[in-house]
Write a protein that holds these residues in place. Structure first.
Motif, PDB file in Angstrom:
ATOM      1  N   ALA A   2      34.239 -25.885  -2.182  1.00  0.00           N
ATOM      2  CA  ALA A   2      35.190 -26.410  -1.206  1.00  0.00           C
ATOM      3  C   ALA A   2      36.168 -27.379  -1.863  1.00  0.00           C
ATOM      4  O   ALA A   2      37.366 -27.350  -1.569  1.00  0.00           O
ATOM      5  CB  ALA A   2      34.447 -27.085  -0.055  1.00  0.00           C
ATOM      6  N   MET A   3      35.676 -28.226  -2.767  1.00  0.00           N
ATOM      7  CA  MET A   3      36.567 -29.170  -3.438  1.00  0.00           C
ATOM      8  C   MET A   3      37.582 -28.435  -4.313  1.00  0.00           C
ATOM      9  O   MET A   3      38.738 -28.861  -4.409  1.00  0.00           O
ATOM     10  CB  MET A   3      35.766 -30.173  -4.276  1.00  0.00           C
ATOM     11  CG  MET A   3      35.078 -31.236  -3.441  1.00  0.00           C
ATOM     12  SD  MET A   3      36.162 -32.110  -2.286  1.00  0.00           S
ATOM     13  CE  MET A   3      37.320 -32.887  -3.370  1.00  0.00           C
ATOM     14  N   ASN A   4      37.180 -27.341  -4.927  1.00  0.00           N
ATOM     15  CA  ASN A   4      38.130 -26.532  -5.702  1.00  0.00           C
ATOM     16  C   ASN A   4      39.236 -25.993  -4.807  1.00  0.00           C
ATOM     17  O   ASN A   4      40.384 -25.872  -5.230  1.00  0.00           O
ATOM     18  CB  ASN A   4      37.418 -25.389  -6.407  1.00  0.00           C
ATOM     19  CG  ASN A   4      36.518 -25.867  -7.519  1.00  0.00           C
ATOM     20  OD1 ASN A   4      36.696 -26.952  -8.048  1.00  0.00           O
ATOM     21  ND2 ASN A   4      35.538 -25.051  -7.879  1.00  0.00           N
ATOM     22  N   SER A   5      38.888 -25.675  -3.568  1.00  0.00           N
ATOM     23  CA  SER A   5      39.882 -25.195  -2.602  1.00  0.00           C
ATOM     24  C   SER A   5      40.895 -26.283  -2.284  1.00  0.00           C
ATOM     25  O   SER A   5      42.095 -26.026  -2.202  1.00  0.00           O
ATOM     26  CB  SER A   5      39.191 -24.731  -1.315  1.00  0.00           C
ATOM     27  OG  SER A   5      38.296 -23.691  -1.578  1.00  0.00           O
ATOM     28  N   VAL A   6      40.410 -27.501  -2.112  1.00  0.00           N
ATOM     29  CA  VAL A   6      41.304 -28.636  -1.832  1.00  0.00           C
ATOM     30  C   VAL A   6      42.232 -28.873  -3.018  1.00  0.00           C
ATOM     31  O   VAL A   6      43.444 -29.060  -2.847  1.00  0.00           O
ATOM     32  CB  VAL A   6      40.479 -29.912  -1.524  1.00  0.00           C
ATOM     33  CG1 VAL A   6      41.389 -31.125  -1.396  1.00  0.00           C
ATOM     34  CG2 VAL A   6      39.647 -29.722  -0.258  1.00  0.00           C
ATOM     35  N   ILE A   7      41.683 -28.841  -4.219  1.00  0.00           N
ATOM     36  CA  ILE A   7      42.489 -29.054  -5.425  1.00  0.00           C
ATOM     37  C   ILE A   7      43.552 -27.967  -5.562  1.00  0.00           C
ATOM     38  O   ILE A   7      44.720 -28.256  -5.839  1.00  0.00           O
ATOM     39  CB  ILE A   7      41.579 -29.121  -6.666  1.00  0.00           C
ATOM     40  CG1 ILE A   7      40.722 -30.395  -6.612  1.00  0.00           C
ATOM     41  CG2 ILE A   7      42.403 -29.065  -7.950  1.00  0.00           C
ATOM     42  CD1 ILE A   7      39.576 -30.422  -7.595  1.00  0.00           C
ATOM     43  N   GLU A   8      43.166 -26.705  -5.338  1.00  0.00           N
ATOM     44  CA  GLU A   8      44.134 -25.602  -5.426  1.00  0.00           C
ATOM     45  C   GLU A   8      45.263 -25.796  -4.428  1.00  0.00           C
ATOM     46  O   GLU A   8      46.446 -25.643  -4.760  1.00  0.00           O
ATOM     47  CB  GLU A   8      43.455 -24.258  -5.163  1.00  0.00           C
ATOM     48  CG  GLU A   8      44.436 -23.107  -5.138  1.00  0.00           C
ATOM     49  CD  GLU A   8      43.857 -21.781  -4.673  1.00  0.00           C
ATOM     50  OE1 GLU A   8      44.651 -20.920  -4.249  1.00  0.00           O
ATOM     51  OE2 GLU A   8      42.624 -21.609  -4.720  1.00  0.00           O
ATOM     52  N   MET A   9      44.913 -26.155  -3.184  1.00  0.00           N
ATOM     53  CA  MET A   9      45.917 -26.330  -2.143  1.00  0.00           C
ATOM     54  C   MET A   9      46.899 -27.431  -2.527  1.00  0.00           C
ATOM     55  O   MET A   9      48.111 -27.263  -2.434  1.00  0.00           O
ATOM     56  CB  MET A   9      45.212 -26.641  -0.816  1.00  0.00           C
ATOM     57  CG  MET A   9      46.123 -26.858   0.366  1.00  0.00           C
ATOM     58  SD  MET A   9      46.597 -28.576   0.658  1.00  0.00           S
ATOM     59  CE  MET A   9      45.038 -29.406   0.789  1.00  0.00           C
ATOM     60  N   LEU A  26      44.992 -25.416   3.693  1.00  0.00           N
ATOM     61  CA  LEU A  26      43.597 -25.446   3.254  1.00  0.00           C
ATOM     62  C   LEU A  26      42.774 -24.398   4.002  1.00  0.00           C
ATOM     63  O   LEU A  26      41.926 -23.724   3.406  1.00  0.00           O
ATOM     64  CB  LEU A  26      42.998 -26.838   3.445  1.00  0.00           C
ATOM     65  CG  LEU A  26      41.547 -26.980   3.014  1.00  0.00           C
ATOM     66  CD1 LEU A  26      41.349 -26.577   1.548  1.00  0.00           C
ATOM     67  CD2 LEU A  26      41.068 -28.410   3.246  1.00  0.00           C
ATOM     68  N   CYS A  27      43.022 -24.234   5.279  1.00  0.00           N
ATOM     69  CA  CYS A  27      42.317 -23.193   6.045  1.00  0.00           C
ATOM     70  C   CYS A  27      42.578 -21.811   5.447  1.00  0.00           C
ATOM     71  O   CYS A  27      41.665 -20.985   5.363  1.00  0.00           O
ATOM     72  CB  CYS A  27      42.746 -23.218   7.513  1.00  0.00           C
ATOM     73  SG  CYS A  27      42.110 -24.634   8.428  1.00  0.00           S
ATOM     74  N   MET A  28      43.797 -21.567   5.011  1.00  0.00           N
ATOM     75  CA  MET A  28      44.125 -20.280   4.396  1.00  0.00           C
ATOM     76  C   MET A  28      43.339 -20.068   3.106  1.00  0.00           C
ATOM     77  O   MET A  28      42.817 -18.981   2.854  1.00  0.00           O
ATOM     78  CB  MET A  28      45.629 -20.193   4.133  1.00  0.00           C
ATOM     79  CG  MET A  28      46.456 -20.111   5.387  1.00  0.00           C
ATOM     80  SD  MET A  28      48.228 -20.236   5.073  1.00  0.00           S
ATOM     81  CE  MET A  28      48.519 -18.757   4.129  1.00  0.00           C
ATOM     82  N   VAL A  29      43.237 -21.130   2.291  1.00  0.00           N
ATOM     83  CA  VAL A  29      42.482 -21.030   1.037  1.00  0.00           C
ATOM     84  C   VAL A  29      41.002 -20.811   1.326  1.00  0.00           C
ATOM     85  O   VAL A  29      40.354 -19.952   0.722  1.00  0.00           O
ATOM     86  CB  VAL A  29      42.682 -22.292   0.164  1.00  0.00           C
ATOM     87  CG1 VAL A  29      41.800 -22.243  -1.070  1.00  0.00           C
ATOM     88  CG2 VAL A  29      44.140 -22.447  -0.246  1.00  0.00           C
TER      89      VAL A  29
END
Length: 70
Positions: A2-9, A26-29
């Motif tokens: 999940a944190m990787n998703s936040v970083i990517e976004m 973030l929801c899309m990621v």
């Protein structure tokens, strides 16, 4: 994950947008990575066994934490 998703976004969007933009992105990621989440769930806050307030989380990811971009 999940944190990787936040970083990517944040890397893709950068800075300067309002909170709803980051939340939707973030929801899309999270959806693309098949990570379970609930967008703005309503929660009850209890004190001494009684509800004292009802509130809303920004984002509950995999029933673990709430994300807020600020």
């Amino acid at each position: 994950m999940a944190m990787n998703s936040v970083i990517e976004m944040h890397k893709r969007l950068g800075f300067g947008f309002l909170e709803p933009v980051y939340g939707k992105a973030l929801c899309m990621v999270l959806q693309s990575r098949k990570i379970p989440f609930v967008f703005q769930p309503i929660i009850q806050i209890h004190f001494r066994g009684k509800e004292v307030h009802e509130g809303r989380l920004d984002l509950c990811i995999d029933k673990i934490f709430s994300y807020s971009p600020y």
